[in-house]
Design a protein around this motif. Sequence first.
Motif, PDB file in Angstrom:
ATOM      1  N   SER A   1       0.837  -1.196   0.000  1.00 20.15           N
ATOM      2  CA  SER A   1       0.000   0.000   0.000  1.00 20.15           C
ATOM      3  C   SER A   1       0.865   1.236   0.000  1.00 20.15           C
ATOM      4  O   SER A   1       1.906   1.281   0.648  1.00 20.15           O
TER       5      SER A   1
ATOM      6  N   ALA B   1     -21.152   3.143  -4.163  1.00 15.18           N
ATOM      7  CA  ALA B   1     -20.039   4.077  -4.350  1.00 15.18           C
ATOM      8  C   ALA B   1     -19.384   4.407  -3.017  1.00 15.18           C
ATOM      9  O   ALA B   1     -18.151   4.483  -2.909  1.00 15.18           O
ATOM     10  N   VAL B   2     -20.214   4.618  -1.988  1.00 19.35           N
ATOM     11  CA  VAL B   2     -19.675   4.895  -0.648  1.00 19.35           C
ATOM     12  C   VAL B   2     -18.838   3.728  -0.155  1.00 19.35           C
ATOM     13  O   VAL B   2     -17.720   3.891   0.362  1.00 19.35           O
TER      14      VAL B   2
ATOM     15  N   ALA C   1     -14.030   3.001   9.735  1.00 19.05           N
ATOM     16  CA  ALA C   1     -14.446   2.738   8.357  1.00 19.05           C
ATOM     17  C   ALA C   1     -15.583   1.728   8.308  1.00 19.05           C
ATOM     18  O   ALA C   1     -16.546   1.882   7.547  1.00 19.05           O
TER      19      ALA C   1
ATOM     20  N   ASN D   1     -11.592  -7.709   3.595  1.00 18.31           N
ATOM     21  CA  ASN D   1     -10.403  -6.858   3.577  1.00 18.31           C
ATOM     22  C   ASN D   1      -9.462  -7.198   4.720  1.00 18.31           C
ATOM     23  O   ASN D   1      -8.233  -7.124   4.571  1.00 18.31           O
TER      24      ASN D   1
ATOM     25  N   GLY E   1     -17.342   1.438  -1.938  1.00 20.42           N
ATOM     26  CA  GLY E   1     -16.123   1.328  -2.733  1.00 20.42           C
ATOM     27  C   GLY E   1     -15.025   2.249  -2.253  1.00 20.42           C
ATOM     28  O   GLY E   1     -13.850   1.875  -2.211  1.00 20.42           O
ATOM     29  N   VAL E   2     -15.393   3.462  -1.865  1.00 20.09           N
ATOM     30  CA  VAL E   2     -14.401   4.414  -1.360  1.00 20.09           C
ATOM     31  C   VAL E   2     -13.824   3.929  -0.031  1.00 20.09           C
ATOM     32  O   VAL E   2     -12.611   4.020   0.213  1.00 20.09           O
ATOM     33  N   LEU E   3     -14.697   3.385   0.829  1.00 23.72           N
ATOM     34  CA  LEU E   3     -14.254   2.969   2.158  1.00 23.72           C
ATOM     35  C   LEU E   3     -13.488   1.653   2.130  1.00 23.72           C
ATOM     36  O   LEU E   3     -12.713   1.367   3.044  1.00 23.72           O
ATOM     37  N   SER E   4     -13.686   0.851   1.094  1.00 27.80           N
ATOM     38  CA  SER E   4     -13.054  -0.471   1.036  1.00 27.80           C
ATOM     39  C   SER E   4     -11.531  -0.369   1.091  1.00 27.80           C
ATOM     40  O   SER E   4     -10.872  -1.114   1.816  1.00 27.80           O
ATOM     41  N   GLY E   5     -10.968   0.552   0.308  1.00 27.30           N
ATOM     42  CA  GLY E   5      -9.512   0.723   0.316  1.00 27.30           C
ATOM     43  C   GLY E   5      -8.997   1.149   1.670  1.00 27.30           C
ATOM     44  O   GLY E   5      -7.951   0.688   2.134  1.00 27.30           O
ATOM     45  N   ARG E   6      -9.742   2.025   2.345  1.00 25.25           N
ATOM     46  CA  ARG E   6      -9.315   2.473   3.673  1.00 25.25           C
ATOM     47  C   ARG E   6      -9.313   1.312   4.660  1.00 25.25           C
ATOM     48  O   ARG E   6      -8.411   1.199   5.493  1.00 25.25           O
TER      49      ARG E   6
END
Length: 628
Positions: free
Chosen positions: A11, A185-186, A252, A314, A188-193
């Motif tokens: 990362s 969409a929300v 998250a 995750n 998806g943004v939080l998944s990486g975090r």
Amino acid sequence: MSTPRRGLRRSPKNDGPRASLRQLVPFLLEHKRVLVVVAVLSVLEAAATLVQPLLVGDVIGRVQAGEALGILIWILVGLVVLSSLVGGFQHYLLQRTGTAVVYSSRRRLIAKLLHLPVKEYDARRTGDLVSRVGTDTTLLYAVLTQGFADSLGNALIFVGAIVAMLVIDPVLLLLIVVVIGASAAVVGVLSGRIRRATTEQQEKVGALASGVERAIGSIRTIRAAGAEARERDTISATAGEAYEAGVKVAKASAVVVPVAGIALQVSLLVVLGVGGFRVASGAIDVAQLVVFVMFLFFLIQPLASFFGAITSVNQALGALGRIQEVLDLDDETARDAELAASVPSTATQDAAAIEFRDVHFSYPEAVVAARRTAQDEALKTLADAHAPMPADADDEPEADAGGTVLRGVSFRVPRGSRVALVGPSGAGKSTTLSLIERFYDPSSGAVLVDGVDARALDRLALRARLGYVEQDAPTLAGTIADNLRLASPGATDEECERVLDAVNLTEVLRRSPLGLDAQVGEAGVMLSGGERQRLAIARALLAAPPILLLDESTSSLDGLNEQRMREAIDAVASGRTLVVIAHRLSTVVDSDLIVVLDHGRVVGQGTHDELIRDVPLYRDLAARQLLA
């Protein structure tokens, strides 16, 4: 640390390795038969679930028309029961398979850990490796139980609900898709975090395990130094860092989990509001609206399952990254075939038992850095208490700026002879034994065993010819017999007792009525330092290999036990080759050859009398009666 390979990536905000979903596939394929059954059950459950709203709509239509329900109501009840039973059995299979995935991953990790090159153990912290076997593998359980193993059934329900809702009322469906799209969409943004925070958390947990392992393993030293509070604060700080990383995951996740609920509530309000209007306008009837609402719940259910699995999957991928990092490391024999092909594989004439030919050696940079860090931590622990420096604080490797430990070392150990290696701390003595055992290979030059380059020999066959007693004389938790039979599993009780008597350990057997089955405690804590050392020597003597390597094997013994030990070694040494790193002058004087090392170089070879006459360093060491 090795460069990540085969899909592992790092990362940008965290140095921890990250895995991909593709790397989960080998773990899942080990249980493909069960997963096929789960998939079939998922299809069956999805079909039973999707039929229910249609039957409910039919029931409402018949009630409105005043028609008899007949067997229809029992079919509906049967489908509900069938769906529940299939779901329960599927849940059991997933739970069992999840446990099996954890088990198989632990087996693979354990097998890999026990065959890694020694440099990996030297460069890594034990607690972190243990954490990967325990904590990290446990998180893989979520992949099946909360992840995508039942995704086929959920996907069928999702698609089936979409199709049914499209047929019933495309306008209402369009509104639902808008709401669900915003929710996705929300997420998806939080998944990486979540993945980054989870990877960081697992790294911190590994560091915490290392700190605890270090403190418990040195608890007597810490207590004696009065350093409990400082160690507590240090480990607590690491625990705090793990806590902070966990809070990031929680924050998250706290946003992800309610998203599905909000999507359901908003969707339901939209359907009831707009749907009620469309019923009033005659676009659809009440039965169709009820069926649409039921399909809405079936649409949101797999979506909620997917959203909820984001955190679990995750976490599993972060843990899998750490697991895969170890699994991707080369094992000890990875380059053996290549090395064997590059060196002579036939014995030379008049071969010595062991020969060093212009050997240069440098420890890997990661190993040097790890040892310096460990030394700094140990000294820091003792500094404030003004405790004495640990005995091994200045142990090898003592390297120059380039990490070089041995510089052109050459000497021969004739068969059946006794050769002593002496020199100040950090001279390279223990490193020479590590090269003979092939814990490491020379950077240049060659180490020959019976006239053959050691790199051309099978490691197991080579080590079977060697008996090695390490400097710190490690004792394994278990019984006395377990320790003795480590290299000689077929040894009888009589043979074990005989070798214990040879090293003056008979008294240890008499302490307990269990005899050879008496426990020695964690790291041999129930034995004295000298007894642990004698037990290690007894283990080597029991195996009776043709070559014995003794690394300061009498350093913890008193005069009487040292004499007994020398007699035992003399008895077993007949017809065998001994290489001894000498700690005391009495161990040296009778040697056939003494090799003097200083700063990685041979500064003298000969008998005791010759070296006293010709080598100032040896003369100085002998005068102090302490050769270490």
